[in-house]
Write a protein that holds these residues in place. Structure first.
Motif, PDB file in Angstrom:
ATOM      1  N   ARG A  93      24.865  32.783  21.693  1.00 35.37           N
ATOM      2  CA  ARG A  93      24.603  31.341  22.298  1.00 35.37           C
ATOM      3  C   ARG A  93      26.457  31.045  22.016  1.00 35.37           C
ATOM      4  O   ARG A  93      26.620  30.958  20.593  1.00 35.37           O
ATOM      5  N   ARG A  94      27.205  30.734  22.246  1.00 36.71           N
ATOM      6  CA  ARG A  94      28.637  29.952  21.226  1.00 36.71           C
ATOM      7  C   ARG A  94      28.777  28.855  21.942  1.00 36.71           C
ATOM      8  O   ARG A  94      28.585  28.478  23.810  1.00 36.71           O
ATOM      9  N   LYS A  95      29.393  27.810  21.332  1.00 35.66           N
ATOM     10  CA  LYS A  95      30.099  26.540  21.565  1.00 35.66           C
ATOM     11  C   LYS A  95      31.194  27.006  22.454  1.00 35.66           C
ATOM     12  O   LYS A  95      31.790  27.142  22.201  1.00 35.66           O
ATOM     13  N   TRP A  97      34.289  24.815  23.602  1.00 38.16           N
ATOM     14  CA  TRP A  97      34.626  22.637  24.180  1.00 38.16           C
ATOM     15  C   TRP A  97      35.534  22.971  25.613  1.00 38.16           C
ATOM     16  O   TRP A  97      35.864  23.449  25.736  1.00 38.16           O
ATOM     17  N   LEU A  98      34.785  21.738  26.265  1.00 39.97           N
ATOM     18  CA  LEU A  98      35.389  20.888  26.665  1.00 39.97           C
ATOM     19  C   LEU A  98      36.642  20.850  27.498  1.00 39.97           C
ATOM     20  O   LEU A  98      37.870  20.197  27.877  1.00 39.97           O
ATOM     21  N   ASP A  99      36.747  19.534  26.094  1.00 35.52           N
ATOM     22  CA  ASP A  99      38.384  19.009  25.935  1.00 35.52           C
ATOM     23  C   ASP A  99      37.881  17.619  24.170  1.00 35.52           C
ATOM     24  O   ASP A  99      37.123  19.012  23.650  1.00 35.52           O
ATOM     25  N   ASP A 100      38.369  17.685  23.602  1.00 36.00           N
ATOM     26  CA  ASP A 100      38.176  17.117  21.904  1.00 36.00           C
ATOM     27  C   ASP A 100      37.027  17.178  22.147  1.00 36.00           C
ATOM     28  O   ASP A 100      37.054  16.795  21.193  1.00 36.00           O
ATOM     29  N   GLU A 101      36.554  15.944  22.913  1.00 37.96           N
ATOM     30  CA  GLU A 101      35.272  15.104  22.395  1.00 37.96           C
ATOM     31  C   GLU A 101      33.775  16.215  23.149  1.00 37.96           C
ATOM     32  O   GLU A 101      32.444  16.149  22.420  1.00 37.96           O
ATOM     33  N   ASN A 102      34.393  17.382  24.373  1.00 38.51           N
ATOM     34  CA  ASN A 102      32.922  17.440  24.608  1.00 38.51           C
ATOM     35  C   ASN A 102      33.083  18.806  24.753  1.00 38.51           C
ATOM     36  O   ASN A 102      33.742  19.381  24.747  1.00 38.51           O
ATOM     37  N   PHE A 103      31.371  19.866  24.245  1.00 43.53           N
ATOM     38  CA  PHE A 103      31.132  20.739  25.099  1.00 43.53           C
ATOM     39  C   PHE A 103      30.284  21.089  25.641  1.00 43.53           C
ATOM     40  O   PHE A 103      28.625  20.423  25.261  1.00 43.53           O
ATOM     41  N   THR A 104      29.813  22.233  25.647  1.00 40.64           N
ATOM     42  CA  THR A 104      28.929  23.392  26.139  1.00 40.64           C
ATOM     43  C   THR A 104      28.447  24.274  25.357  1.00 40.64           C
ATOM     44  O   THR A 104      29.142  25.014  24.785  1.00 40.64           O
ATOM     45  N   PHE A 105      27.512  25.203  25.757  1.00 41.86           N
ATOM     46  CA  PHE A 105      26.934  26.049  25.574  1.00 41.86           C
ATOM     47  C   PHE A 105      26.480  27.518  26.310  1.00 41.86           C
ATOM     48  O   PHE A 105      26.553  27.246  27.473  1.00 41.86           O
ATOM     49  N   LYS A 106      27.275  28.070  25.769  1.00 35.13           N
ATOM     50  CA  LYS A 106      27.811  29.611  26.955  1.00 35.13           C
ATOM     51  C   LYS A 106      26.774  31.486  26.538  1.00 35.13           C
ATOM     52  O   LYS A 106      27.204  31.491  25.229  1.00 35.13           O
ATOM     53  N   ARG A 107      25.934  32.176  27.214  1.00 39.63           N
ATOM     54  CA  ARG A 107      26.047  33.059  26.968  1.00 39.63           C
ATOM     55  C   ARG A 107      27.018  33.802  26.686  1.00 39.63           C
ATOM     56  O   ARG A 107      27.368  34.645  28.255  1.00 39.63           O
ATOM     57  N   VAL A 108      27.313  34.426  26.208  1.00 42.64           N
ATOM     58  CA  VAL A 108      28.369  35.343  25.320  1.00 42.64           C
ATOM     59  C   VAL A 108      28.017  37.149  25.365  1.00 42.64           C
ATOM     60  O   VAL A 108      26.998  36.789  24.267  1.00 42.64           O
ATOM     61  N   GLU A 109      28.040  38.228  26.075  1.00 47.95           N
ATOM     62  CA  GLU A 109      27.453  39.309  25.192  1.00 47.95           C
ATOM     63  C   GLU A 109      28.634  40.131  24.148  1.00 47.95           C
ATOM     64  O   GLU A 109      30.281  39.967  24.602  1.00 47.95           O
ATOM     65  N   VAL A 110      27.750  40.160  22.969  1.00 48.22           N
ATOM     66  CA  VAL A 110      28.996  41.025  22.281  1.00 48.22           C
ATOM     67  C   VAL A 110      28.474  42.392  21.687  1.00 48.22           C
ATOM     68  O   VAL A 110      27.834  42.396  21.736  1.00 48.22           O
TER      69      VAL A 110
END
Length: 112
Positions: A93-95, A97-110
């Motif tokens: 799970r990686r953070k 950033w959507l803009d300067d203040e908001n972010f979300t978590f996405k599942r990323v394959e590493v």
């Protein structure tokens, strides 16, 4: 400690010497004291040596014969090392950033 023949003989000799030595009287002079001291020394030496010899431990038994130990020789196991088939991948799970203040978590394959 068991009562051995040596101790019995030493005690018998000590009893015999104490009974046979006549008690010294005042008119005997120094002869009675010398004989009594001599008898006491002999009795003490005999009884003391009997006690010391009886208190000693018996000698240790002889060492056992030398026999070499049996050696078991085993063949080493063959180890098979397989090469990696490809990269090892996992998800994290990686953070994001959507803009300067908001972010979300996405599942990323590493993959490594």
């Amino acid at each position: 400690m068991p009562f051995t023949v040596l101790r019995a003989g030493a005690l018998a000799l000590a009893g015999l010497l104490t009974v046979t030595v006549a008690p010294a009287s005042a008119r005997d002079g120094q002869n009675g004291a010398i004989i009594g001291g001599l008898a006491a020394g002999v009795v003490g030496g005999v009884v003391g040596s009997a006690l010391i010899n009886g208190a000693n431990n018996p000698p240790p038994p002889p060492p056992p014969e030398y026999r070499p130990r049996r050696v078991l020789v085993e063949e080493p196991e063959t180890v098979i090392v397989r090469e990696r088939r490809g990269p090892i991948c996992h998800y994290e799970r990686r953070k994001v950033w959507l803009d300067d203040e908001n972010f979300t978590f996405k599942r990323v394959e590493v993959c490594e």
